[in-house]
Design an enzyme around this catalytic site. Structure first.
Site, PDB file in Angstrom:
ATOM      1  N   HIS A 156     -12.259 -13.784   2.348  1.00 63.87           N
ATOM      2  CA  HIS A 156     -13.277 -12.803   1.918  1.00 63.87           C
ATOM      3  C   HIS A 156     -13.277 -11.578   2.851  1.00 63.87           C
ATOM      4  O   HIS A 156     -14.281 -10.898   2.966  1.00 63.87           O
ATOM      5  CB  HIS A 156     -14.685 -13.402   1.897  1.00 63.87           C
ATOM      6  CG  HIS A 156     -14.763 -14.742   1.227  1.00 63.87           C
ATOM      7  ND1 HIS A 156     -15.081 -14.886  -0.106  1.00 63.87           N
ATOM      8  CD2 HIS A 156     -14.544 -15.989   1.708  1.00 63.87           C
ATOM      9  CE1 HIS A 156     -15.072 -16.180  -0.405  1.00 63.87           C
ATOM     10  NE2 HIS A 156     -14.745 -16.872   0.663  1.00 63.87           N
ATOM     11  N   SER A 277      -2.137  15.314   7.314  1.00 66.12           N
ATOM     12  CA  SER A 277      -2.990  15.971   6.324  1.00 66.12           C
ATOM     13  C   SER A 277      -2.801  17.470   6.456  1.00 66.12           C
ATOM     14  O   SER A 277      -2.563  17.977   7.553  1.00 66.12           O
ATOM     15  CB  SER A 277      -4.447  15.601   6.569  1.00 66.12           C
ATOM     16  OG  SER A 277      -5.303  16.601   6.067  1.00 66.12           O
ATOM     17  N   LYS A 283      -5.139  13.722  11.417  1.00 62.47           N
ATOM     18  CA  LYS A 283      -4.836  12.603  10.520  1.00 62.47           C
ATOM     19  C   LYS A 283      -3.414  12.065  10.635  1.00 62.47           C
ATOM     20  O   LYS A 283      -2.466  12.801  10.858  1.00 62.47           O
ATOM     21  CB  LYS A 283      -5.051  13.047   9.069  1.00 62.47           C
ATOM     22  CG  LYS A 283      -6.514  13.233   8.737  1.00 62.47           C
ATOM     23  CD  LYS A 283      -7.172  11.930   8.353  1.00 62.47           C
ATOM     24  CE  LYS A 283      -7.051  11.736   6.860  1.00 62.47           C
ATOM     25  NZ  LYS A 283      -7.624  10.473   6.444  1.00 62.47           N
ATOM     26  N   GLU A 290       0.671   3.077   0.899  1.00 68.38           N
ATOM     27  CA  GLU A 290      -0.166   3.350  -0.278  1.00 68.38           C
ATOM     28  C   GLU A 290       0.693   3.508  -1.534  1.00 68.38           C
ATOM     29  O   GLU A 290       0.325   3.062  -2.615  1.00 68.38           O
ATOM     30  CB  GLU A 290      -1.001   4.604  -0.055  1.00 68.38           C
ATOM     31  CG  GLU A 290      -2.076   4.426   0.993  1.00 68.38           C
ATOM     32  CD  GLU A 290      -2.703   5.744   1.400  1.00 68.38           C
ATOM     33  OE1 GLU A 290      -3.832   5.994   0.987  1.00 68.38           O
ATOM     34  OE2 GLU A 290      -2.064   6.530   2.109  1.00 68.38           O
ATOM     35  N   GLN A 322      14.808  -0.418 -29.137  1.00 61.56           N
ATOM     36  CA  GLN A 322      15.487   0.587 -28.323  1.00 61.56           C
ATOM     37  C   GLN A 322      14.649   0.961 -27.093  1.00 61.56           C
ATOM     38  O   GLN A 322      15.191   1.324 -26.052  1.00 61.56           O
ATOM     39  CB  GLN A 322      15.763   1.827 -29.183  1.00 61.56           C
ATOM     40  CG  GLN A 322      16.421   2.977 -28.448  1.00 61.56           C
ATOM     41  CD  GLN A 322      16.928   4.050 -29.395  1.00 61.56           C
ATOM     42  OE1 GLN A 322      17.846   3.818 -30.164  1.00 61.56           O
ATOM     43  NE2 GLN A 322      16.314   5.210 -29.370  1.00 61.56           N
TER      44      GLN A 322
END
Ligand code: ARG
Length: 457
Positions: A156, A277, A283, A290, A322
């Site tokens: 979890h 970024s 960043k 991803e 096709q």
């Protein structure tokens, strides 16, 4: 240009219809397997006495040349010739005239397309298997690199129990092994030869289907022409196998994206595999991971795509089929690109050992080991569960760890607890105490690692 099927037509095909119905723009990828299939077919025709050995040799020589020209990019593709099968046959007829006009004896494009697709998919399976082995090897190599690292295991996404990092890496090795086995199984069912089923009914000509099957490396010959001439089960199985492998890659990518966050801070990715970024100078983004997760969508989408394609088709071949190649190529290309990159990402990343270690005692990773300590002292499991639950609540209110409690505190909770409890408290001790087969403890992981090293060597 007259069509190969133009005999009963009085009008030329509308160019817009040619553009709409063509498949050459995508099925030219089948050229090499198409030529392989045609050569086997010509060999069989000669064996059956339907063409002469001389004619077979001319056909095969010219097919060879045509293949080389296509490979070298010297071949011109035209919409009016519809597909790769017509292109190659047409080129052959242009070069050797009537001899070329004999190649299509005893076969139809329906069994030809199906044969080509099976040959192509079979090669793709062998190719993907190699790439999956490389990923398994990359994870196995990490086991030694991270030999003494203990990770918090999660359920979890909440801290659960401690395991060796190698246990985590080997979990992926198991998943990719199942992917390989599924592909191998798909390959077995696929490897039944359609060639000679012709359009749908077989042929009145004395062809030898066993021979073509053998020449093309098929294990057997399809027993029902009606079934096999339009069967695409193998493609659906194939893209499903790819989808599950993509799902495994995607969950791995997702985990590493989480580990790469400031909040987790478990992972260092090499600059070469991250991006920045355009506006935020600080960043560093895990775009590659991803996109591996994102590309999974492309792979998985082909399973419903193919199922929907076939679901309403009456027997046997229908032109809808096709479209099958588009789905298969799309799944194969998307997964292949991810598989190719993965080993270097796995090898290039580093676990931030200090950061992981410094928070390893957060989250009561040793609580289950303490409960099992009580069980070993004779406490019923449910009672032990409750006792440790209360101790955890006590620790939470005092903001301390189980290992911080005095023996007195522990004895108040359960009088059977002795000084030897120190041996299982703390995440590392709790990991070491794991002893069942397949567990994340030292002995079990070392044994599995030795097995994998042997299996993959
Ligand atoms: N281009 C077609 C395909 O890829 C070839 C099969 C044609 N067969 C037919 N009966 N029209 O499926």
């Amino acid at each position: 240009m007259a069509k190969a099927w133009g005999g009963r037509f009085h009008q030329a095909t509308d160019p817009r219809i040619e553009a709409f119905t063509e498949s050459i723009s995508f099925d030219k990828r089948l050229y090499a397997v198409d030529i392989r299939g045609s050569m086997a077919h010509a060999t069989m025709l000669a064996h059956a006495g339907l063409i002469t050995n001389l004619e077979r040799d001319r056909i095969c020589d010219h097919l060879d040349q045509i293949g080389e020209e296509i490979a070298a990019g010297q071949f011109t593709f035209r919409t009016d010739l519809e597909d790769i099968h017509m292109h190659i046959e047409n080129a052959l007829i242009t070069r050797i005239g009537d001899v070329g006009r004999k190649l299509h004896t005893g076969r139809s494009r329906n069994d030809q397309v199906s044969t080509d697709l099976k040959l192509y998919t079979r090669d793709a399976i062998d190719d993907l298997d190699k790439l999956l082995v490389e990923i398994q090897q990359a994870f196995v190599a990490r086991c030694e690199q991270d030999a003494d690292v203990v990770l918090p295991g999660y359920t979890h996404l909440q801290r659960a129990q401690p395991v060796l990092a190698a246990h985590y890496w080997l979990a992926y090795v198991e998943k990719f092994q199942r992917d390989r086995e599924r592909l191998a199984d798909c390959r077995k069912r696929l490897n039944v030869c359609p060639l000679g089923a012709a359009a749908l009914a077989g042929t009145t000509l004395p062809i030898d289907r066993q021979l073509t099957a053998k020449l093309l490396g098929f294990d057997s010959v399809a027993a029902n022409s009606l079934d096999v001439s339009s069967d695409r089960d193998f493609l659906i199985e194939f893209v499903f196998c790819l989808s599950l492998a993509a799902a495994h890659l995607s969950t791995w990518a997702e985990e590493w994206i989480i580990w790469f966050t400031t909040e987790f801070n478990f992972l260092k990715l090499p600059d070469a595999y991250t991006t920045g970024s355009s506006i935020m100078p600080q960043k560093r983004n895990p775009d590659v991971l991803e996109l591996i997760r994102g590309r999974t969508a492309r792979v998985m989408a082909t399973v419903p795509q193919l199922l929907i394609l076939i679901k309403s088709l009456p027997m046997a071949y229908n032109r809808d089929l096709q479209e099958d190649k588009l789905a298969m190529f799309s799944a194969y290309d998307a997964l292949r690109a991810c598989l190719e990159l993965t080993p270097s990402i796995v090898a290039g990343a580093e676990l931030k050992r200090d950061r992981i270690e410094s928070r390893l005692e957060d989250g009561f990773l040793d609580a289950t080991a303490l409960m099992e300590y009580l069980i070993k002292k004779g406490v019923p499991m449910r009672t032990g569960h409750e006792t440790v639950g209360k101790l955890v609540a006590h620790c939470e209110s005092r903001q301390c760890r189980l290992a911080d409690l005095s023996l007195e505190d522990l004895k108040t909770a359960c009088s059977l607890i002795e000084e030897d409890v120190r041996g299982i408290l703390g995440a590392r001790n709790a990991m070491k105490a794991l002893q069942s087969y397949g567990s994340g403890g030292e002995e079990s992981v070392a044994a599995r690692l030795a097995e994998w090293k042997q299996r993959l060597s």
